[in-house]
Write an enzyme that holds these catalytic residues in place. Structure first.
Site, short mmCIF file in Angstrom:
data_model
loop_
_atom_site.label_atom_id
_atom_site.label_comp_id
_atom_site.label_asym_id
_atom_site.label_seq_id
_atom_site.Cartn_x
_atom_site.Cartn_y
_atom_site.Cartn_z
N ASP A 30 0.88 -1.17 0.00
CA ASP A 30 0.00 0.00 0.00
C ASP A 30 0.92 1.22 0.00
O ASP A 30 1.55 1.53 1.01
CB ASP A 30 -0.89 -0.02 1.24
CG ASP A 30 -1.91 1.12 1.26
OD1 ASP A 30 -1.76 2.06 0.45
OD2 ASP A 30 -2.84 1.07 2.07
N TYR A 64 -9.57 13.25 -6.51
CA TYR A 64 -8.62 12.88 -7.56
C TYR A 64 -7.99 14.14 -8.15
O TYR A 64 -6.77 14.21 -8.33
CB TYR A 64 -9.36 12.09 -8.63
CG TYR A 64 -8.47 11.50 -9.71
CD1 TYR A 64 -7.82 10.29 -9.51
CD2 TYR A 64 -8.31 12.14 -10.93
CE1 TYR A 64 -7.02 9.73 -10.48
CE2 TYR A 64 -7.51 11.59 -11.92
CZ TYR A 64 -6.87 10.39 -11.70
OH TYR A 64 -6.08 9.85 -12.68
N LYS A 66 -4.05 15.08 -8.02
CA LYS A 66 -3.26 15.16 -9.25
C LYS A 66 -2.69 16.55 -9.48
O LYS A 66 -1.61 16.69 -10.06
CB LYS A 66 -4.11 14.70 -10.44
CG LYS A 66 -4.47 13.22 -10.40
CD LYS A 66 -3.24 12.32 -10.37
CE LYS A 66 -3.61 10.84 -10.47
NZ LYS A 66 -2.43 9.95 -10.50
N THR A 76 -9.49 1.86 -18.80
CA THR A 76 -8.98 0.93 -17.80
C THR A 76 -10.12 0.53 -16.86
O THR A 76 -11.21 1.13 -16.91
CB THR A 76 -7.85 1.56 -16.96
OG1 THR A 76 -8.43 2.57 -16.09
CG2 THR A 76 -6.79 2.20 -17.84
#
Length: 303
Positions: free
Chosen positions: A67, A159, A163, A195
């Site tokens: 992790d 996210y 990023k 993906t």
């Protein structure tokens, strides 16, 4: 072109290797007969990818469930890799998680976990890689970011935040390592990619995400990764046909971009049917036994 030295296969560490870009990256380097160190949170899935890499031509494969949000696990990964293979030539950080939701509907713990994995996890990998490279005098570090680290978009707040932070990390690492002529730091920033992330992501939006029509294949991203690790200088690359138009609109006509991006995503990036809220793969924990044996060329545990 980066060369590992006469008579030695290059050694490549890939985090987030169990699926998507990470898996395809591992397979590409396997075809180059590299020695691979594969990491993700799932040991069982990694073992499957390891077998695929051996079939594709990898010289040897080490798998270790890790992790990356846990710095001690990342340090253990690098300690184990260097104990087995010695010098590491390339480190590629692909691991990332996300959630689809309006910001205020996203549970605090989910938001924090995404930022911890995507940003702090990337920092953990980068730190170990750079310490190793500074000791050997050479190496490539590749951090996989996102278009959403340059042009913000709704419904993936954690996210986007992670990023944007990652883009800053790449830039400052390039600045700090300019004097290390053998150390290169690369940022690869894909737009939408086809993906499994759309199926495994957490979702509190009420509608299921789907692969948008603007998505590119993982192989497209892998080609840019391989090209980056052949460069003599650090680099940053946007990947995807819509990246540059989106960035230009984001910067030059922000009011129009902000007005259009929400309706656009609701039309192309989500199904029309409802879906129940779920935490996806955000809390997937590594198994208690976080190491697995090195696999040799014959597919049997190495002695």
């Amino acid at each position: 072109m980066h060369e590992p030295g006469p008579g030695r296969s290059e050694t490549v560490v890939v985090t987030g290797a169990s699926s998507g870009i990470g898996r395809d990256t591992a397979l590409r380097y396997a075809s180059r007969h590299a020695r691979l160190v594969l990491a993700s949170r799932s040991r069982e899935t990694l073992q499957t990818v390891a077998n695929e890499c051996l079939a594709a031509g990898a010289a040897a494969v080490l798998v270790q469930a890790t992790d990356i949000a846990e710095s001690d696990q990342v340090q253990r990964l690098f300690d184990t890799a260097t104990a087995r293979f010695g010098q590491l030539d390339i480190v590629i950080q692909c691991a990332a998680i996300t959630a689809f939701s309006r910001f205020e509907d996203l549970p605090v713990a989910v938001f924090d976990s995404i930022v911890r994995t995507n940003l702090l996890g990337s920092a953990n990998v980068a730190r170990c890689a750079l310490v190793h490279f500074q000791g050997t005098g050479t190496g490539h570090l590749v951090l996989i970011g996102s278009l959403l680290g340059t042009a913000a978009a709704p419904y993936q707040s954690a996210y986007v935040v992670s990023k944007f932070g990652l883009n800053g990390l790449v830039r400052l690492l390039r600045q700090e390592n300019q004097h290390h002529r053998g150390i290169r730091v690369h940022g690869v920033y894909p737009g939408p990619v086809d993906t499994p992330v759309y199926q495994t992501a957490a979702n509190y939006f009420g509608r299921a995400p789907r692969v948008p029509p603007t998505a590119v294949s993982p192989e497209t991203i892998v080609a840019k990764i391989v090209r980056a690790t052949g460069r003599r200088r650090s680099s940053e690359r946007q990947v995807g046909w819509m990246n540059r138009p989106a960035i230009l609109a984001y910067r030059l006509i922000p009011s129009l971009y902000d007005a259009a991006i929400g309706p656009f995503l609701r039309a192309v990036a989500f199904t029309s049917g409802p879906t129940e809220s779920n935490s996806g793969n955000v809390y997937t924990a590594p198994p208690a036994d976080i190491t697995a044996p090195v696999i040799n060329e014959a597919g049997r545990p190495a002695s």
